[in-house]
Write an enzyme that holds these catalytic residues in place. Structure first.
Site, PDB file in Angstrom:
ATOM      1  N   LYS A 135     -86.113-102.286 -39.423  1.00 22.29           N
ATOM      2  CA  LYS A 135     -85.605-103.654 -39.435  1.00 22.29           C
ATOM      3  C   LYS A 135     -85.762-104.245 -38.034  1.00 22.29           C
ATOM      4  CE  LYS A 135     -81.168-101.752 -38.503  1.00 22.29           C
ATOM      5  NZ  LYS A 135     -80.924-100.393 -38.821  1.00 22.29           N
ATOM      6  N   ASP A 137     -78.764-110.357 -37.850  1.00 22.84           N
ATOM      7  CA  ASP A 137     -78.612-108.942 -37.496  1.00 22.84           C
ATOM      8  C   ASP A 137     -77.808-108.176 -38.551  1.00 22.84           C
ATOM      9  OD1 ASP A 137     -78.860-106.750 -35.622  1.00 22.84           O
ATOM     10  OD2 ASP A 137     -76.742-107.018 -35.146  1.00 22.84           O
ATOM     11  N   LYS A 160     -75.660 -95.022 -45.900  1.00 22.61           N
ATOM     12  CA  LYS A 160     -74.312 -94.626 -45.460  1.00 22.61           C
ATOM     13  C   LYS A 160     -73.558 -93.988 -46.625  1.00 22.61           C
ATOM     14  CE  LYS A 160     -73.402 -98.078 -41.879  1.00 22.61           C
ATOM     15  NZ  LYS A 160     -72.764 -97.371 -40.788  1.00 22.61           N
ATOM     16  N   HIS A 180     -77.728-106.074 -44.079  1.00 21.74           N
ATOM     17  CA  HIS A 180     -76.736-105.080 -44.477  1.00 21.74           C
ATOM     18  C   HIS A 180     -75.672-105.634 -45.435  1.00 21.74           C
ATOM     19  CE1 HIS A 180     -78.672-102.953 -41.343  1.00 21.74           C
ATOM     20  NE2 HIS A 180     -77.974-103.417 -40.333  1.00 21.74           N
ATOM     21  N   LYS A 182     -69.152-109.122 -33.266  1.00 27.94           N
ATOM     22  CA  LYS A 182     -69.066-108.158 -32.163  1.00 27.94           C
ATOM     23  C   LYS A 182     -67.862-108.494 -31.285  1.00 27.94           C
ATOM     24  CE  LYS A 182     -73.710-106.539 -32.242  1.00 27.94           C
ATOM     25  NZ  LYS A 182     -73.607-105.245 -32.922  1.00 27.94           N
ATOM     26  N   HIS A 218     -80.280 -99.134 -42.933  1.00 26.96           N
ATOM     27  CA  HIS A 218     -79.502 -97.890 -42.857  1.00 26.96           C
ATOM     28  C   HIS A 218     -78.173 -97.973 -43.584  1.00 26.96           C
ATOM     29  CE1 HIS A 218     -77.377 -99.803 -39.536  1.00 26.96           C
ATOM     30  NE2 HIS A 218     -76.536 -98.796 -39.503  1.00 26.96           N
ATOM     31  N   GLU A 223     -66.982-105.148 -35.416  1.00 28.96           N
ATOM     32  CA  GLU A 223     -67.289-104.151 -34.389  1.00 28.96           C
ATOM     33  C   GLU A 223     -66.572-104.497 -33.088  1.00 28.96           C
ATOM     34  OE1 GLU A 223     -71.615-102.572 -34.827  1.00 28.96           O
ATOM     35  OE2 GLU A 223     -71.732-104.736 -34.971  1.00 28.96           O
TER      36      GLU A 223
HETATM   37  C1  BG6 Z   1     -77.587-102.583 -36.772  1.00 33.68           C
HETATM   38  C2  BG6 Z   1     -77.371-103.810 -35.930  1.00 33.68           C
HETATM   39  O1  BG6 Z   1     -78.531-102.834 -37.767  1.00 33.68           O
HETATM   40  O2  BG6 Z   1     -76.345-102.192 -37.348  1.00 33.68           O
HETATM   41  C3  BG6 Z   1     -76.330-103.560 -34.859  1.00 33.68           C
HETATM   42  O3  BG6 Z   1     -78.610-104.183 -35.326  1.00 33.68           O
HETATM   43  C4  BG6 Z   1     -75.048-103.038 -35.473  1.00 33.68           C
HETATM   44  O4  BG6 Z   1     -76.080-104.743 -34.118  1.00 33.68           O
HETATM   45  C5  BG6 Z   1     -75.336-101.870 -36.408  1.00 33.68           C
HETATM   46  O5  BG6 Z   1     -74.171-102.656 -34.448  1.00 33.68           O
HETATM   47  C6  BG6 Z   1     -74.086-101.474 -37.158  1.00 33.68           C
HETATM   48  O6  BG6 Z   1     -74.296-100.316 -37.900  1.00 33.68           O
HETATM   49  P1  BG6 Z   1     -73.573 -98.950 -37.546  1.00 33.68           P
HETATM   50  O7  BG6 Z   1     -74.031 -98.016 -38.599  1.00 33.68           O
HETATM   51  O8  BG6 Z   1     -74.044 -98.567 -36.169  1.00 33.68           O
HETATM   52  O9  BG6 Z   1     -72.104 -99.240 -37.586  1.00 33.68           O
END
Ligand code: BG6
Length: 452
Positions: A134, A221, A168, A226, A316, A164, A202
């Site tokens: 990505k 992002d 999970k 996601h 964030k 990803h 986050e």
């Molecule tokens: C990523 C983003 O795809 O996913 C990041 O680019 C983000 O900005 C992250 O922090 C969050 O996923 P994880 O699995 O690290 O909590």
């Protein structure tokens, strides 16, 4: 023996996620027989590359270093230009092979085309798969162009687009809980559910990715990929079969049913914020208008969800690392002991947990019972382990299709366009995010506090 050709092997993604996940799979005896051929631009020997990877692996939790000693012998390195000429050597390749593009996104099309020109997508001597990291495009038009470029040489069923979140444990559990408990199906709809909220908050900031992040922002992002994938898994019809084809068709259908956000009315459907201090971060322009928080409200014009809002948000430097998917149920018409907050089913992602909130009676009073089961925490590369195995196995179930990616861009495109004007609302670091997120909510609905 599978040849795993890894483009960008000296990069952060390979070192922090792909290779640690591989070593763990190898240590558990789950990895099929493979050799890794890594490409990069630095003029290194195999030994230098292995050293470079080993240094980082030693600092990561849960990486079996003993297994690495044996695993590293399978890694070979070549410096090469990303062109058909530079990659000539791959012409000799025969048998099963995976080509993994862990590259900056503006190189995806170039790499796929160079490989295609060399004829390596041809499957006469074994399977050939292309994994693309990505972000997949920056808007609908660029995603369509990228899909087209890939398809010049690669069939759709050879392309594995990485997201990803689909690997999970919590995401896979969401699907499992939904589909393996038949009694949930009759209440999984707008007749019983009042609204759905998906939050991925986050505490982290930019993590040294200023250049990428400032051009991306939270909507691209996190939400476009996601969170919309999580949304699709909640909103889709239950597939009759759990194979890639059925899952992808059902997710696509859910995304297609999302009512387009009216371009003239974006403020009622989306909110953005920027944490105070973002503009002083190294590498961020002092006048940056990039959002570090994004929220949106979606309506789904399907029989199951008509009229029910789905709220999605991520940001964030917020108050806590909190991630949840909550189905909030409608209140009962007449509760025997007065009203309580409505029941809900919550999937927590960090750490994984499942909660069911029920109203109960305690003496003469109504009480809310929160049944909770911990689902555990996985290492950061856990999702990559899952997805790498699926990629090597040729299972496309947890990789978004061409149509899904494009539909997701169709949903966010009007917001992206509207946000070319104006400014994100500032919010304090460590807070709940911008106030404007609350203005999106329908009367009576509320966001859950982050981290409580
Ligand atoms: C990523 C983003 O795809 O996913 C990041 O680019 C983000 O900005 C992250 O922090 C969050 O996923 P994880 O699995 O690290 O909590």
């Amino acid at each position: 023996m599978i040849q795993f050709v890894l483009f960008g092997i000296t990069g952060d993604l390979s070192r922090r996620l792909i290779l640690p996940a591989m070593v763990r799979l190898f240590a558990q005896g789950k990895l099929p027989e493979l050799t890794i051929l890594g490409f990069g631009t630095r003029d290194w020997s195999d030994e230098q590359l292995r050293q470079h990877v080993a240094e980082l692996l030693r600092t990561l939790p849960g990486v079996p270093l003993k297994a690495w000693e044996r695993f590293q012998e399978r890694i070979h390195y070549q410096a090469a230009e990303l062109s058909a000429e530079g990659l000539q050597g791959l012409k000799q390749l025969s048998g099963d092979a995976v080509f993994y593009l862990a590259l900056p996104p503006d190189l995806f099309a170039q790499a796929a085309q160079a490989l295609g020109t060399l004829g390596v997508a041809d499957e006469r001597s074994g399977f050939r798969r292309l994994a693309v990291e990505k972000p997949f495009g920056t808007d609908l038009a660029s995603a369509q162009a990228l899909n087209q470029a890939l398809h010049a040489f690669w069939r759709e069923d050879q392309i594995f687009r990485m997201d990803h979140f689909l690997g999970k444990a919590a995401t896979q559990n969401l699907l499992h809980v939904r589909l393996a408990n038949r009694f949930l199906e009759p209440i999984w709809n707008g007749y019983h559910v009042d609204f759905v909220q998906i939050t991925y908050a986050e505490t982290l900031g930019l993590e040294g990715r200023a250049r990428y992040y400032d051009r991306s922002g939270a909507l691209r992002d996190m939400l476009q990929n996601h969170l919309l994938q999580l949304f699709a898994l909640v909103a889709m019809e239950p597939p009759a079969r759990l194979d890639a084809q059925s899952l992808r068709i059902h997710k696509l259908e859910a995304l297609r049913a999302v009512r387009p956000i009216p371009p003239g009315n974006v403020d009622q459907f989306a909110a953005r914020g920027q944490y105070v201090g973002y503009r002083n971060e190294p590498g961020i322009p002092a006048d940056s208008r990039t959002e570090t928080f994004a929220a949106m409200k979606l309506y789904v014009d399907s029989w199951r969800w008509q009229g029910i809002p789905f709220y999605l948000r991520s940001g964030k430097r917020l108050a806590a690392d909190a991630a949840e998917i909550a189905l909030v149920f409608r209140p009962a018409p007449a509760a025997p002991l007065g009203t309580l907050p409505p029941g809900r089913l919550v999937f927590r992602m960090k750490p994984g947990a499942l909660e069911l909130w029920l109203s109960t009676r305690h003496g003469d009073e109504a009480q809310q019972l929160r049944l909770q089961a911990a689902l555990g925490q996985e290492p950061e590369y856990g999702a990559y382990e899952e997805l790498l195995l699926a990629l090597l196995d040729g299972d496309l179930s947890f990789f978004p299709s061409e149509g899904e990616v494009e539909e997701a861009w169709r949903i966010v495109d009007p917001i992206l366009r509207a946000w070319q004007q104006g400014e994100p609302e500032p919010y304090e670091q460590g807070s709940e995010g911008p106030k404007s997120q609350h203005a999106l909510l329908d009367p009576g609905d509320s966001w859950d506090p982050i981290g409580k």
